[in-house]
Scaffold this motif. Structure first.
Motif, short mmCIF file in Angstrom:
data_model
loop_
_atom_site.label_atom_id
_atom_site.label_comp_id
_atom_site.label_asym_id
_atom_site.label_seq_id
_atom_site.Cartn_x
_atom_site.Cartn_y
_atom_site.Cartn_z
N CYS A 33 -28.92 -7.36 15.97
CA CYS A 33 -30.23 -7.83 16.46
C CYS A 33 -30.94 -6.75 17.26
CB CYS A 33 -30.08 -9.11 17.28
SG CYS A 33 -29.86 -10.57 16.26
N PHE A 67 -40.58 -8.03 14.92
CA PHE A 67 -39.24 -8.54 14.64
C PHE A 67 -39.04 -9.84 15.38
CE2 PHE A 67 -34.75 -8.93 15.90
CZ PHE A 67 -34.18 -9.03 14.65
N LYS A 68 -38.52 -10.85 14.68
CA LYS A 68 -38.19 -12.14 15.29
C LYS A 68 -36.79 -12.52 14.85
CE LYS A 68 -42.80 -14.20 15.41
NZ LYS A 68 -43.64 -15.29 14.94
N SER A 69 -36.07 -13.18 15.76
CA SER A 69 -34.77 -13.71 15.37
C SER A 69 -34.48 -14.95 16.19
CB SER A 69 -33.66 -12.68 15.58
OG SER A 69 -33.43 -12.49 16.96
N ASN A 70 -33.63 -15.80 15.61
CA ASN A 70 -33.13 -16.93 16.38
C ASN A 70 -32.04 -16.41 17.30
OD1 ASN A 70 -31.07 -16.45 14.53
ND2 ASN A 70 -30.79 -18.59 14.00
N CYS A 80 -29.13 -15.19 17.49
CA CYS A 80 -28.29 -14.74 16.38
C CYS A 80 -26.82 -14.98 16.62
CB CYS A 80 -28.50 -13.25 16.14
SG CYS A 80 -30.05 -12.90 15.36
N GLU A 139 -37.76 -11.08 9.95
CA GLU A 139 -37.11 -12.22 10.59
C GLU A 139 -35.62 -12.22 10.25
OE1 GLU A 139 -39.68 -16.00 10.97
OE2 GLU A 139 -40.15 -15.14 9.01
N LEU A 140 -34.81 -12.51 11.24
CA LEU A 140 -33.37 -12.58 11.06
C LEU A 140 -32.90 -13.92 11.62
CD1 LEU A 140 -30.66 -11.12 10.36
CD2 LEU A 140 -30.64 -10.35 12.72
N LYS A 141 -32.21 -14.67 10.78
CA LYS A 141 -31.65 -15.95 11.21
C LYS A 141 -30.17 -15.92 10.88
CE LYS A 141 -35.97 -18.30 10.37
NZ LYS A 141 -36.79 -18.82 9.33
N GLY A 142 -29.36 -16.00 11.91
CA GLY A 142 -27.92 -15.97 11.73
C GLY A 142 -27.29 -17.24 12.25
N LEU A 170 -26.62 -16.03 6.78
CA LEU A 170 -27.50 -15.02 7.34
C LEU A 170 -28.70 -14.93 6.41
CD1 LEU A 170 -27.99 -12.48 9.22
CD2 LEU A 170 -26.91 -11.17 7.41
N ILE A 180 -32.39 -12.83 6.04
CA ILE A 180 -33.30 -11.80 6.49
C ILE A 180 -34.53 -11.89 5.62
CG2 ILE A 180 -33.65 -9.33 6.89
CD1 ILE A 180 -30.27 -9.99 6.06
#
Length: 155
Positions: A30, A50-53, A55, A91-94, A99, A101
Motif C-alpha cells: 500500500c 491512489f485509494k485503498s481500503n 488493506c 484503487e487497491l482493495k485487499g 485482492l 486492483i
C-alpha cells in the motif's frame, strides 16, 4: 578512479532499487503504491490518485507484492505514454479472500487486442505477472471515455 567507482556504485544502487524498491520491502505494498503514485505525478502530465481500503494483504507473498507493484507501474507508464489522459485513479482493495486492483483513466480508451502481434513488451510483462500471481485481468472502456483495467486475485 574514485569518481568512476562512485558512478558505478550509484548505477548499481539504482538498478537494485529498480529490481526491488526499498519502499516496497520496508513499508509494504500500500505505501509503495502511494510512493509510486507520487513519483508518477512528478511527470506533471497526469493527475494520479491512489485509494485503498484498510488493506489486508497478509495473503500475498513478497514476490506477489512485487508483481502487483510492477503491474501498476507498467500500467501507469503506458497511460503516461499513450492514453492522452489527464486523470488516473488507482484503487487497491485487499481482504482475506481476494485482492482487486483497478486502474482507470480518462484518456483515449485503448484496449489492446490479445492477438495483436504488435502487443508491447510492457503488456506481455503485465500478462506474465498476472499469471505469476494467479490472477485475472479485465480491460474495458470507461462509461464516458478512457480505459478501466481490473486485476483480480482470489485466494
Amino acid at each position: 578512479l574514485m569518481s568512476a567507482l562512485g558512478v558505478a556504485a550509484g548505477k548499481i544502487r539504482r538498478i537494485s532499487n529498480d529490481l526491488l524498491p526499498h519502499v516496497l520491502e520496508e513499508l509494504g505494498l500500500c505505501d509503495a503504491l502511494i510512493f509510486l503514485t507520487a513519483e508518477m505525478n512528478k511527470a506533471g502530465k497526469v493527475n494520479f490518485t491512489f485509494k485503498s481500503n484498510k488493506c489486508d494483504l497478509s495473503q500475498l507473498e513478497k514476490g506477489e507484492e512485487l508483481s502487483v507493484y510492477r503491474i501498476v507501474q507498467e500500467l501507469g507508464s503506458n497511460i503516461l505514454k499513450y492514453a492522452d489522459a489527464t486523470k488516473v485513479l488507482i484503487e487497491l482493495k485487499g481482504s482475506k479472500t481476494s485482492l482487486v486492483i483497478s486502474v482507470s483513466d480518462d484518456g483515449n480508451g485503448i484496449i489492446p487486442v490479445k492477438d495483436d502481434r504488435s502487443e508491447s513488451l510492457g503488456l506481455k510483462n503485465i500478462e506474465s505477472r498476472i499469471q505469476y500471481i494467479n490472477g485475472e485481468i479485465n480491460r474495458r472502456l470507461g462509461k464516458d471515455k478512457g480505459t478501466i483495467v481490473t486485476i483480480t486475485k482470489v485466494y
